[in-house]
Design an enzyme around this catalytic site. Structure first.
Site, PDB file in Angstrom:
ATOM      1  N   MET A   1     -13.157  -5.226   0.587  1.00  0.00           N
ATOM      2  CA  MET A   1     -12.702  -4.322   1.640  1.00  0.00           C
ATOM      3  C   MET A   1     -12.966  -5.015   2.975  1.00  0.00           C
ATOM      4  SD  MET A   1     -11.355  -1.550   0.407  1.00  0.00           S
ATOM      5  CE  MET A   1     -10.959  -1.051   2.069  1.00  0.00           C
TER       6      MET A   1
ATOM      7  N   HIS B   1       0.054  -1.075  -4.483  1.00  0.00           N
ATOM      8  CA  HIS B   1      -1.364  -0.741  -4.371  1.00  0.00           C
ATOM      9  C   HIS B   1      -1.526   0.768  -4.208  1.00  0.00           C
ATOM     10  CE1 HIS B   1      -5.550  -1.843  -3.354  1.00  0.00           C
ATOM     11  NE2 HIS B   1      -5.503  -0.821  -2.515  1.00  0.00           N
TER      12      HIS B   1
ATOM     13  N   SER C   1       0.826  -1.205   0.000  1.00  0.00           N
ATOM     14  CA  SER C   1       0.000   0.000   0.000  1.00  0.00           C
ATOM     15  C   SER C   1       0.866   1.264   0.000  1.00  0.00           C
ATOM     16  CB  SER C   1      -0.900  -0.014   1.241  1.00  0.00           C
ATOM     17  OG  SER C   1      -1.611   1.197   1.318  1.00  0.00           O
TER      18      SER C   1
ATOM     19  N   ASP D   1      -4.157   3.699  -3.656  1.00  0.00           N
ATOM     20  CA  ASP D   1      -5.520   4.039  -3.251  1.00  0.00           C
ATOM     21  C   ASP D   1      -5.860   5.439  -3.714  1.00  0.00           C
ATOM     22  OD1 ASP D   1      -6.570   1.798  -1.654  1.00  0.00           O
ATOM     23  OD2 ASP D   1      -4.785   2.157  -0.441  1.00  0.00           O
TER      24      ASP D   1
ATOM     25  N   MET E   1      -8.570   8.266  -3.725  1.00  0.00           N
ATOM     26  CA  MET E   1      -9.769   8.652  -2.960  1.00  0.00           C
ATOM     27  C   MET E   1     -10.161  10.068  -3.353  1.00  0.00           C
ATOM     28  SD  MET E   1      -8.781   7.179   0.782  1.00  0.00           S
ATOM     29  CE  MET E   1      -8.006   5.557   0.982  1.00  0.00           C
TER      30      MET E   1
ATOM     31  N   HIS F   1      -6.662   1.230  -7.039  1.00  0.00           N
ATOM     32  CA  HIS F   1      -7.954   1.024  -6.381  1.00  0.00           C
ATOM     33  C   HIS F   1      -8.665   2.370  -6.335  1.00  0.00           C
ATOM     34  CE1 HIS F   1     -10.092  -0.145  -2.345  1.00  0.00           C
ATOM     35  NE2 HIS F   1     -10.932  -0.042  -3.348  1.00  0.00           N
TER      36      HIS F   1
ATOM     37  N   ASP G   1      -8.322  -6.147   1.362  1.00  0.00           N
ATOM     38  CA  ASP G   1      -7.753  -4.817   1.561  1.00  0.00           C
ATOM     39  C   ASP G   1      -8.242  -4.222   2.879  1.00  0.00           C
ATOM     40  OD1 ASP G   1      -6.686  -2.297   1.283  1.00  0.00           O
ATOM     41  OD2 ASP G   1      -7.854  -1.749  -0.494  1.00  0.00           O
TER      42      ASP G   1
ATOM     43  N   MET H   1     -11.443   4.549  -5.274  1.00  0.00           N
ATOM     44  CA  MET H   1     -12.573   4.785  -4.367  1.00  0.00           C
ATOM     45  C   MET H   1     -13.124   6.160  -4.717  1.00  0.00           C
ATOM     46  SD  MET H   1     -10.784   3.201  -1.017  1.00  0.00           S
ATOM     47  CE  MET H   1      -9.193   3.204  -1.795  1.00  0.00           C
TER      48      MET H   1
END
Ligand code: DX5
Ligand code: ZN
Length: 225
Positions: A140, A36, A11, A38, A40, A69, A179, A71
């Protein structure tokens, strides 16, 4: 149940962001499988992180696949700005209601993978309409938005449920990623239930007082069944 190679997805939001290049080189040398990222948007989740330009910079600086990923409530904004490479993963959420085939087909043509993610309270059935064009389902295991969140009680059993749901429908090739708060022990258990991609943040690789040189081999051991 098919046997997959278990993979570590480190991450990036848990890295030392002001020394990111150093961490990336260390993770590469330690044989981590992917990074990874993220994304957002402060709407889908109450936090704001990286955007497409950051992902492009990562792609230019590492040969490791980027496991993105999203979101976000507007995944098209990301999709239209990015070129995924062979092995990269583009994961969006099933809670954003749309048919994602128009994204999945071009991704596959570039050798990239399409992932569909669900939040802890979303039932496994929510991924069904996407399965014909999906390579990976991301579960998740915490409420999304922040590193270091608490594992949702009873959530690990969802891995077994999802595995059966996929297998019963003929989708043995779709991998399951987990995750959020994935510790060594939890990863070992979820691998036995059928997960094969492990997003590794503060619960595993980025632990206080421990170096990546210590945590990565330990985690690898935990997912080697
Ligand atoms: C949570 C993020 C995760 C998180 C995982 O929304 O998607 O990637 O960083 O790491 P820990 O182990 O801190 O939960
Ligand atoms: Zn994530």
């Amino acid at each position: 149940m098919k046997k997959y190679n278990n993979k570590i997805s480190a991450s990036v939001m848990c890295s030392d962001l002001l020394n990111l290049e150093k961490d990336i080189r260390t993770l590469e040398n330690l044989g981590v499988d992917m990074l990874h990222i993220d994304v957002m948007d402060a709407h889908f989740v109450p936090n704001l992180t990286f955007g497409p330009d950051f992902i492009k910079a990562m792609q230019a600086h590492t040969h490791l696949p980027v496991d993105c990923h999203f979101m976000v409530t507007e995944p098209d904004l990301m999709y239209s700005k990015l070129q995924m490479r062979k092995g990269d993963i583009f994961t969006v959420h099933a809670e954003v209601d749309r048919d994602y085939r128009y994204m999945a087909d071009p991704l596959h043509a570039s050798g990239a993978l399409f992932g569909i993610a669900i939040n802890p309270d979303t039932p496994v059935e929510a991924v069904e309409r996407h399965l014909p064009y999906t390579d990976l389902v991301l579960l998740m295991t915490v409420y999304p938005g922040f590193a270091g969140s608490k594992l949702v009680e009873g959530i690990m059993e969802k891995v077994g449920q999802m595995r059966s749901f996929l297998d019963e429908r003929g989708y043995q090739d779709i991998e399951i990623s987990v995750d959020g708060s994935v510790s060594n022990e939890r990863a070992n258990y979820m691998a036995s239930l059928g997960a094969s991609v492990f997003v590794c943040g503060t619960a595993s690789l980025y632990r206080k007082g421990m170096s990546l040189e210590e945590t990565v081999p330990e985690f690898r051991q935990a997912i080697t069944l």
